[in-house]
Design an enzyme around this catalytic site. Structure first.
Site: not given
Ligand code: GP9
Ligand code: MN
Length: 663
Positions: A253, A299, A415, A474-475
């Site tokens: 994440e 996500t 996150h 993911d980003h």
């Protein structure tokens, strides 16, 4: 009392107050809305008011006693909608949406059990309607038969709209882009209420179905020609090397590449991940010029891209707005071609990002969502389960899968806003003074430790050696709102060019029986993962609609498009309309070649949008072997209601072993 209530206006306010209170009572008693702070508590209480004022308010335009009848009719309809959601929620843990009404299977499976989902005590939920009818009969004689002055209902509607705007404003302050990013049905109900949710859902669906009806089977031909033409032949040395091997895909994440080998206070932030990257003995291949290609779906976009090799949408999340489309996803393909089972593991509830709907279209057999885990207070932070208990508790679930399997484990603790309890933080925060940036390193360290724990468990269980292990970010985790602090971290000013370079996320892969290739500098994106995996399993990918190309192929395309039309190549980058030289970071004038590439990128994005908006895969069959996925065969959620406890239940209960009873 009779006198006070004699006016239609008073009758109206009684109806508003009763509906308001009933709705709130139902929210609290029936739905699990996961209230996190005082603001959410307040909005939950406040949100039925504007709906009651606006909808019941329309009745006041009617003449004389008819206004009372209309109030009762509208109130009954709203109560019915509310109660239907209660019954639906008791079974599905979710709210009614238009697609669930039209997919008869959803209700079909509920059909026989509707009666069992209703309790006799539910009668209290109809009490307000009974009171209103009784009041109406008692009072109506005293009511004037005239139409009330229009000013009054108009004023009521204006007050209703003001209340709604106030509600929406506070909701957006607590959860920015609530409606635009389409996170979760639960959120919209929590912030705006069930009535507004139903309207929102209906509008979203009307919009997407109108785009869908306009599409026809010819539209897929252009997309098919494009992707077939872009296809890159597999590297013969690697084609089929992983056939029949279990695949364990780990989602890191918000993890950006700059963390790899980064040192803070003279310490490595992620020593475990670094060891996979740096130690050739561990046989990982690491891509250091690998980019995320996500937009607002975050996500969900990463998941969509990696399992389908198509782009997310320019706004919102395709997971939500295109959740009922036809897909030809990796889990379904490898199931049909090679008998793979598939499972997703994630410590958040199944409705987030509409996963419980779209996973059915992807053909994912099992979704171990939060309902399978011990979500007690100590285990949960921010969005959901802490990564260490997540991985620990996932082990027996992983072992329960039929082999060969494709397992996707999605972490969550790292996150935004990067909270880790003090006792779990094993590295001091950075000292930029920007809180998100400073604690980003602490949650990254926690994630790193939880990975090490997981890998040890996999080794102990014998699942490690012979599995394909794939890790990806993911980003981004630090947005460009934090450029000042990031500048301190990187030691360089964060210009738009630099920000684009920071969109690198790590990709690591270990293939059993294949020596690690060290660090590969090929430019690539998330789009390329599915074509790579298909080839590693020995499946010819040309027939499938994929916008990416195999990372190990000689013909791999090293232009990495981003959702907004920007792109990066090994030599130059296009960032918000400006071209930059990658070596110097200086602005450059575009050559004809560069402009041509830009147009190609825009064309590719447009084709992908057409594919999603027109639901074009419903017109396409990749080959004779392909059977369209039937979403009604899948069901998610742990119905036993007992969290899966590792210590107490080393044996997997039978109902957990087959959580998709329809499959
Ligand atoms: C929630 C998690 C976070 O389940 O996947 O989503 P994000 O905010 O990163 O899109
Ligand atoms: Mn994410």
């Amino acid at each position: 009392m009779k006198k006070v209530l004699t006016s239609k206006m008073s009758f109206f306010f009684v109806a508003v107050i009763l509906l308001w209170l009933k709705s709130y009572l139902i929210y609290v008693n029936e739905f699990n809305l996961d209230i996190k702070n005082g603001m959410q508590e307040f909005l939950l209480f406040f949100n039925p008011l504007s709906s009651a004022l606006i909808f019941l308010g329309f009745a006041l335009f009617a003449k004389g006693r008819r206004a009372g009848i209309w109030i009762i009719i509208i109130d009954t309809l709203m109560s019915f909608l509310l109660y239907a959601n209660v019954v639906f929620y008791r079974f599905n843990n979710d709210y009614i949406t238009l697609p669930t009404l039209t997919q008869t299977d959803n209700f079909g499976s509920l059909g026989s059990s509707i009666a069992s989902l209703m309790n006799w005590t539910d009668i209290v939920y109809a009490l307000d309607v009974v009171i209103l009818i009784a009041l109406f009969i008692w009072l109506k004689k005293g009511w004037s038969t005239e139409r009330m002055s229009r000013k009054k209902p108009i004023l009521v509607l204006i007050i209703g709209l003001i209340a709604f705007s106030f509600n929406l404003g506070l909701a957006e302050a607590d959860r920015p882009e609530l409606l635009k990013r389409t996170f979760d049905r639960n959120y919209i109900v929590k912030y705006l209420g069930i009535y507004n949710f139903s309207i929102y859902d209906a509008l979203q669906n009307i919009k997407s179905s109108s785009q869908r009806v306009l599409a026809d089977s010819d539209d897929i031909t252009e997309v098919e020609n494009y992707t077939k033409n872009k296809y890159a032949e597999p590297n013969p040395e690697l084609f089929g090397v992983a056939k029949g091997k279990n695949i364990i895909k780990i989602h890191l994440e918000s993890f950006q590449t700059f963390l790899i080998n980064y040192e803070l206070h003279g310490e490595e932030v992620t020593p475990f991940l670094n060891s996979l990257v740096n130690d050739p003995e561990q046989d990982y291949t690491y891509f250091d010029n690998f980019f995320h290609q996500t937009e607002q779906g975050k996500t969900a976009d990463a998941e969509l891209i990696m399992d389908n090799s198509i782009y997310g949408l320019p706004t919102g999340s395709a997971f939500t707005t295109r959740g009922t489309n036809t897909y030809q996803s990796l889990p379904a393909i490898i199931n049909q071609q090679q008998g793979y089972t598939s499972a997703v593991f994630h410590g958040d509830y199944k409705s987030f990002w509409n996963r419980d709907e779209i996973y059915k279209q992807f053909g994912i057999d099992t979704y171990f969502d939060a309902s399978y885990y011990d979500m007690s207070e100590d285990n949960v932070i921010n969005y959901g389960l802490l990564d260490k208990p997540f991985f620990k508790e996932s082990m027996p679930m992983l072992e329960s899968l039929e082999e060969p399997f494709y397992a996707h484990l999605m972490t969550l603790t790292h996150h935004h806003p990067y909270i880790v309890p003090e006792e779990l933080a094993s590295i001091a925060p950075a000292e930029t003074g920007d809180k998100s940036v400073d604690t980003y390193f602490q949650t990254a360290r926690y994630l790193d430790e939880s990975l090490e724990q997981f890998f040890n468990d996999l080794k102990e269980d014998g699942l490690y050696e012979d599995s394909v292990i794939l890790l990806y970010g993911d980003h981004y985790g630090i947005s460009n709102n934090h450029n000042r602090a990031m500048g301190e971290i990187i030691g360089e000013e964060i210009t738009p060019f630099m920000n684009a370079q920071l969109q690198r996320v790590p990709l690591l892969i270990k293939i059993p029986g294949v020596e690690g290739m060290g660090t590969i500098h090929e430019y690539a994106g998330q789009m390329d993962v599915m074509p790579t995996l298909l080839h590693l399993l020995g499946i010819d990918g040309q027939d499938y609609i994929q916008f990416g190309t195999d990372l190990f192929s000689k013909g791999h395309k090293d232009i990495v498009p981003f959702r907004r039309g920007d792109f990066i190549t090994p030599e130059y980058s296009l960032v918000s309309g400006t071209y930059y030289d990658n070596t110097t970071g200086e602005e450059i004038e575009p050559t004809e070649e560069m402009t041509k590439t830009k147009n190609e990128v825009l064309h590719e994005l447009e084709l992908s949008d057409r594919l999603l908006n027109g639901d074009l895969l419903r017109f396409y069959s990749p080959n004779e072997d392909w059977t369209p996925v039937d979403p009604s065969e899948y069901r998610y959620g742990n119905e036993s209601g007992v969290p899966f406890k590792v210590e107490e239940t080393p044996e997997i209960p039978v109902d957990m072993r087959n959580p998709s009873p329809l499959k």
